[in-house]
Design a protein around this motif. Sequence first.
Motif, short mmCIF file in Angstrom:
data_model
loop_
_atom_site.label_atom_id
_atom_site.label_comp_id
_atom_site.label_asym_id
_atom_site.label_seq_id
_atom_site.Cartn_x
_atom_site.Cartn_y
_atom_site.Cartn_z
N ALA A 1 0.86 -1.89 0.26
CA ALA A 1 -0.21 -0.12 0.01
C ALA A 1 0.98 1.73 0.15
CB ALA A 1 -0.69 -0.04 1.00
N PRO A 2 0.69 2.35 -0.67
CA PRO A 2 0.68 3.85 -0.28
C PRO A 2 1.04 4.11 0.42
CG PRO A 2 -0.22 4.08 -1.25
CD PRO A 2 -0.66 2.63 -1.31
N ALA A 3 3.00 4.54 1.00
CA ALA A 3 3.13 5.09 2.43
C ALA A 3 2.07 6.70 2.22
CB ALA A 3 4.29 5.98 2.77
N HIS A 4 1.60 7.26 1.92
CA HIS A 4 1.10 8.06 1.93
C HIS A 4 -0.54 7.71 3.15
CE1 HIS A 4 -1.79 11.69 0.93
NE2 HIS A 4 -2.63 10.83 1.95
N GLY A 5 -0.45 8.43 3.89
CA GLY A 5 -1.21 8.05 5.42
C GLY A 5 -0.89 6.78 6.60
N LEU A 6 0.54 6.24 6.21
CA LEU A 6 1.14 5.89 7.41
C LEU A 6 1.26 6.80 8.12
CD1 LEU A 6 1.50 2.60 7.90
CD2 LEU A 6 3.88 2.95 6.49
N VAL A 7 1.13 5.72 9.38
CA VAL A 7 1.19 6.99 10.85
C VAL A 7 2.15 5.82 12.30
CG1 VAL A 7 0.67 8.39 12.64
CG2 VAL A 7 0.02 8.60 9.94
N LEU A 8 3.05 6.28 12.16
CA LEU A 8 3.66 5.59 13.52
C LEU A 8 3.54 6.24 14.95
CD1 LEU A 8 5.42 3.10 14.83
CD2 LEU A 8 7.28 5.25 14.53
N TRP A 9 1.95 5.28 15.40
CA TRP A 9 1.90 6.41 16.63
C TRP A 9 2.55 6.41 17.82
CZ3 TRP A 9 -4.05 6.25 17.43
CH2 TRP A 9 -4.67 6.44 16.74
N ARG A 10 2.98 5.53 18.60
CA ARG A 10 4.02 5.02 19.79
C ARG A 10 4.03 4.03 19.68
NH1 ARG A 10 1.58 3.78 25.79
NH2 ARG A 10 3.71 4.44 26.83
N VAL A 11 6.14 3.87 19.78
CA VAL A 11 6.41 3.03 20.05
C VAL A 11 7.04 3.21 21.96
CG1 VAL A 11 8.72 2.02 20.12
CG2 VAL A 11 7.87 3.75 18.74
N PRO A 12 6.09 1.90 22.47
CA PRO A 12 7.06 1.81 24.25
C PRO A 12 8.02 1.46 24.27
CG PRO A 12 4.89 0.78 23.34
CD PRO A 12 5.03 1.30 22.30
N MET A 13 9.21 2.33 24.98
CA MET A 13 10.21 2.17 25.57
C MET A 13 9.56 1.10 26.65
SD MET A 13 12.08 2.85 22.67
CE MET A 13 11.79 4.05 22.03
N ASN A 14 10.83 0.21 26.93
CA ASN A 14 11.27 -0.81 27.73
C ASN A 14 9.34 -1.47 28.71
OD1 ASN A 14 13.35 0.04 28.37
ND2 ASN A 14 13.15 1.78 29.33
N TYR A 15 8.85 -1.98 26.95
CA TYR A 15 7.49 -2.72 27.18
C TYR A 15 7.87 -4.24 27.34
CZ TYR A 15 3.30 -4.12 26.24
OH TYR A 15 1.92 -5.71 25.84
N ASP A 16 7.50 -4.67 28.59
CA ASP A 16 7.88 -6.04 28.46
C ASP A 16 6.95 -7.06 28.55
OD1 ASP A 16 7.92 -8.57 29.70
OD2 ASP A 16 8.09 -8.17 32.13
N GLU A 17 6.88 -7.72 27.23
CA GLU A 17 5.23 -7.93 26.61
C GLU A 17 5.02 -9.12 28.02
OE1 GLU A 17 4.12 -9.32 22.87
OE2 GLU A 17 5.69 -7.75 23.36
N LYS A 18 5.93 -10.15 28.42
CA LYS A 18 4.38 -10.75 29.57
C LYS A 18 3.89 -9.35 30.63
CE LYS A 18 8.57 -13.20 30.75
NZ LYS A 18 10.13 -13.14 31.36
#
Length: 102
Positions: free
Chosen positions: A68-85
């Motif tokens: 899909a075109p990159a137009h409109g693609l947004v990275l909302w948030r990257v949680p740091m030190n997020y523990d998958e558990k």
Amino acid sequence: PVRTVHRVRVTKNGRSVAIEVVGNAFMRQMVRRMVAALLRVGHGRATVADIEAAVANNSRPAFDGDTAPAHGLVLWRVPMNYDEKQRGQRENDEQDIQPASE
């Protein structure tokens, strides 16, 4: 490395469609390829069975790597030190998906 997609949510608001993908990491163009596949189904150019077959075929990218075109693609948030558990231990994991500050 293993990439885990925890959720894909498609919502429609008038003529706009939002596709939210939540995962622990993404490969290059992974989300754009997922969106392209969803668009194929939405436009009647592919079926769910086509998507299943494309995902099962590990020898080449699904639908020849259509993105899909990159137009409109947004990275909302990257949680740091997020523990998958911790995932699912809170009442509302939506806390981890917030629009980035402007």
